[in-house]
Design an enzyme around this catalytic site. Structure first.
Site, mmCIF file in Angstrom:
data_model
loop_
_atom_site.group_PDB
_atom_site.id
_atom_site.type_symbol
_atom_site.label_atom_id
_atom_site.label_comp_id
_atom_site.label_asym_id
_atom_site.label_seq_id
_atom_site.Cartn_x
_atom_site.Cartn_y
_atom_site.Cartn_z
ATOM 1 N N GLY A 195 -3.225 0.193 5.155
ATOM 2 C CA GLY A 195 -4.156 -0.794 4.615
ATOM 3 C C GLY A 195 -4.630 -1.749 5.694
ATOM 4 O O GLY A 195 -3.825 -2.371 6.378
ATOM 5 N N ILE A 220 5.620 -5.045 1.479
ATOM 6 C CA ILE A 220 5.343 -5.204 2.909
ATOM 7 C C ILE A 220 4.356 -6.346 3.134
ATOM 8 O O ILE A 220 4.453 -7.070 4.116
ATOM 9 C CB ILE A 220 4.780 -3.882 3.505
ATOM 10 N N GLY A 221 3.414 -6.483 2.207
ATOM 11 C CA GLY A 221 2.446 -7.570 2.350
ATOM 12 C C GLY A 221 1.351 -7.244 3.347
ATOM 13 O O GLY A 221 0.847 -8.121 4.042
ATOM 14 N N ASN A 247 -8.787 -0.384 -1.449
ATOM 15 C CA ASN A 247 -7.479 -0.695 -2.040
ATOM 16 C C ASN A 247 -7.601 -1.952 -2.890
ATOM 17 O O ASN A 247 -7.398 -3.058 -2.407
ATOM 18 C CB ASN A 247 -6.438 -0.862 -0.927
ATOM 19 N N CYS A 281 -3.302 -3.254 -4.480
ATOM 20 C CA CYS A 281 -2.055 -3.572 -3.815
ATOM 21 C C CYS A 281 -1.324 -4.649 -4.600
ATOM 22 O O CYS A 281 -1.838 -5.752 -4.766
ATOM 23 C CB CYS A 281 -2.286 -4.052 -2.382
ATOM 24 N N GLY A 301 7.720 6.898 -4.939
ATOM 25 C CA GLY A 301 8.725 7.950 -4.820
ATOM 26 C C GLY A 301 8.857 8.771 -6.095
ATOM 27 O O GLY A 301 8.134 8.556 -7.071
ATOM 28 N N GLY A 321 1.659 10.052 -6.050
ATOM 29 C CA GLY A 321 2.713 9.326 -6.758
ATOM 30 C C GLY A 321 3.934 10.219 -6.879
ATOM 31 O O GLY A 321 4.026 11.043 -7.778
ATOM 32 N N GLY A 322 4.837 10.104 -5.920
ATOM 33 C CA GLY A 322 6.102 10.827 -6.007
ATOM 34 C C GLY A 322 6.045 12.287 -5.612
ATOM 35 O O GLY A 322 6.958 13.045 -5.922
ATOM 36 N N THR A 358 5.649 8.433 0.118
ATOM 37 C CA THR A 358 7.030 8.099 0.483
ATOM 38 C C THR A 358 7.790 9.275 1.101
ATOM 39 O O THR A 358 8.645 9.074 1.963
ATOM 40 C CB THR A 358 7.765 7.579 -0.779
#
Ligand SMILES: Cc1cc2nc3c(=O)[nH]c(=O)nc-3n(C[C@H](O)[C@H](O)[C@H](O)COP(=O)(O)OP(=O)(O)OC[C@H]3O[C@@H](n4cnc5c(N)ncnc54)[C@H](O)[C@@H]3O)c2cc1C
Ligand SMILES: Cc1cc2nc3c(=O)[nH]c(=O)nc-3n(C[C@H](O)[C@H](O)[C@H](O)COP(=O)(O)O)c2cc1C
Ligand code: FES
Lengths: 312, 271
Positions: free
Chosen positions: A48, A73-74, A129, A132, A219, A245-246, A268
């Site tokens: 990002g 994470i920000g 994005n 977030c 995950g 997603g996962g 992930t």
């Protein structure tokens, strides 16, 4: 090795194959270049990127949960100028598509980012994005409000000729509503899902485990939820979908395509096995051969109902 | 050179209370790992735990294409690892991170290696390298600390190198009763830690590193510390291992996995 057609056309965006790596899970590509042949990927969605560099949230920022992880994470990142100057030249050497994930707290910053990246050599698409969940400044998630979604997407649309992907938030009551708003605003492609808001508590210390209190869940834990949302959105809109997603392996990826995704992004899982994206790609090809298919596009959205018991 | 592959376990033996040494066949790590570098390890176990775990390289045997790690059984992953036997496979990514930098001129310096608990293995690799490079044994000082004697790690290995070895346990069951910083203090009082001649290298629990860093700063001795954080990826992309490193007027978040794990102690913001 390919005996099956693997390239896909997502609206205006052509990919040599449908396997991408998700934003925030593959850095800027260079971090993995000695372990993964980047030329084989369909595309890289980079970390990002914001208008100015960001330091990110205080630690602890990440915590493992059952079959998943929470992150806050920000949006620590180098900022768009350093991205163009220092990160992009490396990525230009490769065949895979480079998709820049852009993030901002205010709408005008999204517009500026889009304008800055428009026409920059080596950028193949933007991923907006608006989802977030870790906006440090108490900022709103644009992606949970259909009107804000429509407004941001249409503003960005006017500032760029690049293929525009809008990344949807799963933290909504009915994801079809924001999906339609994004399409109405001018999205060429939808990507979903971003992470689910969650938290974790340490019973012993009676404290939240994340400094930010909440984080985004990713995950294998989120796969069933993400799969459902992809399937639902695929019914509601006609633009192509990048599903994520996962996804941990090729079978997971195939499931997303059967649910209606034209391409997939591995997230992930990259942390756990740096080569997983290539294994997913090879596994999809293998699956298609086993299923007697000659073109990956043929399986998109072809999931059928299982026979209810009474019909046996 | 780094690898990411399944590797065969050659041996996995208990070495002390809740401590094992595992030897793994992995030509890349065996050949290229440097003192202070680590590997990320995973075993096939579904998604519990989800992430790989970081472990410092303790020993490498390029002639056998193996490396080893000494680990403390702590939680989910290390319990699974303790059950692995010769012939089983573990997934290894590495070697990763930076290395301890041996202070120059290396033959004139007194190198003080401060180990706490399972912080000892990478310092053993460093001490071994120093001896191998011909640094006088008397100029390699190892201070090995733990809560109790049975929690000391690599003690026999350090002793076998013939370097100057000091031991500190909190209950006095081995060496002096006290902490590694007490040993540092007494060495200083004896005049063994002249700042211009001396370099500290430390690895262990964060509280120990902070105390060693404070000592080093107070007495103007240069000091490198190996920081321990959660490391979800180990490859520099998740940003979950961030540590605060001083810049001109403020700080920057650096990644412990690629910018570290070894940092100049004077640059670390501990809280
Ligand atoms: C660069 C680096 C090198 C390392 N080298 C070694 C090594 O050579 N040998 C070794 O034994 N360990 C080493 N570690 C620590 C090792 O990674 C952890 O012990 C391991 O992750 C524990 O995993 P687990 O699943 O068994 O425990 P978990 O289930 O993750 O944790 C179990 C319990 O232990 C606590 N815990 C976990 N990790 C730590 C920690 N690091 N310090 C204090 N408490 C902790 C947790 O809070 C929890 O209460 C290193 C860490 C880093 C960052
Ligand atoms: C540590 C971390 C950082 C992430 N950073 C970003 C980001 O900067 N921008 C973004 O759109 N998504 C980000 N994501 C979300 C992922 O791109 C992906 O949508 C999400 O993790 C779900 O996929 P997964 O379950 O396969 O990881 C991040 C995820 C993680 C775990
Ligand atoms: S562990 Fe992921 S960036 Fe360091």
């Amino acid at each position: 090795m390919s005996r099956v057609k693997m390239d896909v056309q997502l609206g205006p965006l052509h990919l040599q194959n449908p396997v991408l790596v998700a934003s925030g899970t593959f850095g800027y590509g260079s971090e993995y270049a000695d372990l993964v042949d980047l030329n084989r990927l369909g595309g890289i969605m980079v970390k990002g990127t914001t208008l100015r560099p960001r330091a990110g949230n205080p630690m602890p920022r990440m915590v493992e949960t059952a079959s998943g992880c929470l992150n806050a994470i920000g949006l620590q990142n180098v900022g768009v100028e350093a991205f163009i100057r220092e990160k992009l030249p490396f990525l230009r050497q490769y065949r895979c598509a480079v998709i820049v994930n852009i993030a901002a707290d205010v709408r005008e910053e999204f517009e500026e980012l889009a304008e800055r990246l428009d026409g920059v050599e080596g950028v193949h698409a933007l991923e907006l994005n608006i989802s977030c969940p870790n906006q440090a400044r108490g900022g709103i998630e644009f992606g949970v409000d259909p009107e804000a979604t429509y407004d941001v997407v249409s503003r960005v649309r006017r500032r760029t000729r690049l293929p525009l992907i809008v990344k949807l938030s799963p933290n909504v009551t009915d994801i079809r509503v924001t999906a339609r708003a994004a399409v109405d605003g001018g999205a060429d492609i939808l990507s979903l899902v971003n992470t689910f808001v969650g938290t974790a508590i340490d019973a012993r210390t009676r404290q939240f485990k994340l400094a930010n209190i909440t984080g985004g869940l990713s995950g294998p834990a989120i796969k069933p939820l993400a799969l459902y949302m992809v399937w639902k959105v695929a019914q509601a809109v006609s633009v192509p979908i990048i599903g994520m997603g996962g996804i941990m392996n090729a079978t997971d990826a195939v499931e997303f395509m059967l649910a209606g995704a034209s391409a997939v992004a591995v997230g992930t899982a990259n942390y756990i096995n740096p080569r997983v994206s290539i294994e997913v790609l090879e596994g999809i090809e293998q699956y298609l051969i086993e299923q007697g298919e000659t073109d990956v596009k043929a399986i998109v959205g072809t999931v059928k109902r299982c026979k209810p018991e009474s019909e046996f | 050179m780094r690898c990411a592959e399944y590797c065969e376990v050659v041996a996995n033996q208990p070495v002390a209370t809740d401590q094992f040494e595992i030897e793994i066949h992995c030509p890349t790590v065996a050949r290229y790992a440097q003192p202070g570098q680590f590997v990320q390890m995973r075993v096939q176990s579904g998604y519990e735990p989800l992430f790989s775990r970081p472990f410092s390289v303790f020993h490498r045997k390029p002639d056998r294409d193996t490396f080893s790690v000494v680990y403390l059984v702590r939680g989910t992953f290390t319990q699974l690892l303790a059950h692995k036997q010769a012939g089983d496979r573990v997934f290894v990514v590495g070697p990763l991170g930076n290395r301890f930098v041996v202070a120059e001129p290396q033959h004139e310096k007194v190198h003080v290696l401060v180990a706490g608990g399972v912080g000892a293995p990478p310092l053993y690799l460093l001490a071994e390298e120093m001896v191998h490079h011909g640094i006088a044994h008397s100029n390699v000082v190892v201070i090995n600390g733990a809560r109790r004697q049975d929690l000391l790690v690599c003690q026999g290995h350090f002793a076998g190198l013939g370097v100057r070895l000091f031991t500190a346990t909190e209950d006095g069951s081995a060496g002096i009763k006290g902490k590694v910083t007490d040993v540092l203090e007494s060495l200083r009082e004896q005049g063994d830690l002249a700042p211009e001649r001396c370099q500290i290298y430390a690895c262990g629990p964060t509280a120990m590193l902070e105390a060693v860093a404070a000592f080093a700063q107070q007495h103007h001795v240069p000091c490198q510390v190996s920081l321990e954080t959660l490391m979800p990826c180990g490859l520099g992309v998740c940003l979950g291992c961030a540590v605060k490193i001083r810049t001109g007027d403020g700080y920057d978040y650096k990644r412990a996995c690629v910018d570290g794990p070894i940092f100049d102690a004077a640059e670390v913001l501990w809280r």
